[in-house]
Write an enzyme that holds these catalytic residues in place. Structure first.
Site, PDB file in Angstrom:
ATOM      1  N   GLU A  36      60.677  26.606  23.092  1.00  0.00           N
ATOM      2  CA  GLU A  36      59.905  26.623  21.851  1.00  0.00           C
ATOM      3  C   GLU A  36      59.053  27.881  21.742  1.00  0.00           C
ATOM      4  OE1 GLU A  36      60.198  24.907  19.240  1.00  0.00           O
ATOM      5  OE2 GLU A  36      61.535  23.360  20.005  1.00  0.00           O
ATOM      6  N   TYR A 118      52.310  22.466  16.789  1.00  0.00           N
ATOM      7  CA  TYR A 118      53.763  22.368  16.703  1.00  0.00           C
ATOM      8  C   TYR A 118      54.401  22.249  18.093  1.00  0.00           C
ATOM      9  CZ  TYR A 118      58.585  23.718  16.462  1.00  0.00           C
ATOM     10  OH  TYR A 118      59.932  23.724  16.647  1.00  0.00           O
ATOM     11  N   ASP A 136      57.565  22.959  10.960  1.00  0.00           N
ATOM     12  CA  ASP A 136      57.795  24.402  11.000  1.00  0.00           C
ATOM     13  C   ASP A 136      58.287  24.836   9.614  1.00  0.00           C
ATOM     14  OD1 ASP A 136      60.396  23.540  10.819  1.00  0.00           O
ATOM     15  OD2 ASP A 136      61.143  24.773  12.472  1.00  0.00           O
TER      16      ASP A 136
END
Ligand code: SF4
Length: 352
Positions: A36, A118, A136
């Site tokens: 990520e 996130y 996102d």
């Protein structure tokens, strides 16, 4: 929105249509986290080789925490945004200090450097199967169209929607399916509505406004910069510097470089840089033109080459400078701009 129906259609589609990525195999918290962070501002196909190399060298939090920072930065070289690599390294050490392992709690994950809402949500849902939402750019666009949102709305709305829609069972698949829908079907322009698993629930499609929402954000103006890079060779070693004044990334090794100021010629700038570093000008040959982009910055760098006996100037003992073989440069340099310059040097060297 008929939430149950929506989840059902979306998850069924995801099961058969998702792409395979190395980080989707065996999604441990560590692997999800690294992927990520790498995927921030970077396309998946670019990330894959970096991710593989990184995991091969640092297969666990422990191995990453034990590493020296320059080793982590070397593996990051080419991905840009080096603060991400430094934060990963610091976070690995803090995790072990505070928790002895990867924490499972959203707040504890968010308290680590470089991890926002996130990323914490992605780790909790993808690795720990907790019903934590993520938002996102892809998900924002999908929600905007599903709900037919035609004006600017606060960010909170997107998080609220995802919190409401994410199921207790299969939260990982749900979050990934939303992102995948945005990446493969609900494209920024010309969404492929005919292939969309949730077409019949989509408000934008019903109103036929899917092509005009969300409104495109004005693009940031491209900033052009010119720079010179000195490639100074002494007995097959190149001069590197980590001094803030001459380097692109403060504190990291780079080839000496300087921005070309308005009204100054390339040669004048290169000579001035040589004077600052060596205390005198040297015969420099313009040998390379290198294009480099970082977000909206376009850098055109001009490489000036000189081979000579620079050690007589005592640079070897000066803090912030060092001589390195091309192989060492390959390991020490952290900016792909310098790697491009190094490749040009190797080409010159091979020709001679
Ligand atoms: S129907 Fe079209 S606009 Fe609506 S979510 Fe699907 S792809 Fe996006």
């Amino acid at each position: 929105m008929k939430v149950r129906e929506f989840r059902q259609y979306l998850l069924r589609w995801y099961r058969t249509c998702h792409r395979s990525f190395p980080w989707r195999e065996d999604p441990t918290p560590y692997r999800v986290w690294i992927s990520e962070i790498m995927l921030q501002q970077t396309q998946a196909k670019t990330v894959i080789p970096y991710y593989r190399r990184f995991l091969e060298r640092f297969p666990s939090i422990e191995s990453l925490a034990r590493a020296a920072e320059h080793e982590v930065l070397e593996l990051w070289s080419g991905l840009g945004y080096y603060s991400r690599a430094r934060n990963i390294h610091r976070a690995a050490r803090l995790m072990l200090e505070r928790h002895g392992e990867f924490p499972r709690d959203l707040a504890a994950i968010r308290a680590l450097p470089g991890i926002g809402r996130y990323t914490a949500g992605a780790v909790c849902s993808l690795a720990f199967h907790q019903a934590q939402p993520i938002v996102d750019g892809n998900i924002r666009r999908v929600i905007t169209r599903l709900e037919g949102i035609q004006k600017s709305v606060p960010e909170k709305l997107f998080w609220d929607r995802m919190s409401r829609w994410i199921p207790e069972r299969q939260p990982s698949d749900f979050n990934q399916a939303m992102m995948e829908l945005g990446a493969l079907v609900c494209l920024p322009s010309r969404p492929l509505c005919c292939d969309c698993p949730v077409e019949r629930l989509c408000e934008a499609r019903r109103l036929r406004i899917q092509d005009i929402i969300p409104a495109a954000r004005p693009r940031r103006a491209v900033q052009q910069t010119e720079a010179v890079i000195l490639i100074l060779e002494n007995k097959r070693r190149l001069l590197l510097t980590s001094l803030h004044t001459f380097s692109v990334i403060p504190g990291k090794w780079g080839l000496p470089c300087s921005q070309v100021l308005r009204g100054k010629s390339l040669k004048d700038t290169a000579n001035a840089l040589s004077l600052k570093i060596l205390g005198r000008t040297v015969p420099l040959i313009l040998c390379a033109k290198i294009g480099h982009s970082i977000t909206n910055h376009r850098i055109t760098a001009h490489g000036f080459f000189c081979r000579g006996d620079f050690r007589v100037l005592g640079l070897r003992r000066t803090k912030g400078f060092r001589w390195a073989t091309p192989a060492e440069c390959g390991r020490l340099l952290t900016s792909s701009l310098f790697h491009k310059a190094l490749a040009k040097y190797r080409a010159i060297d091979a020709e001679e």
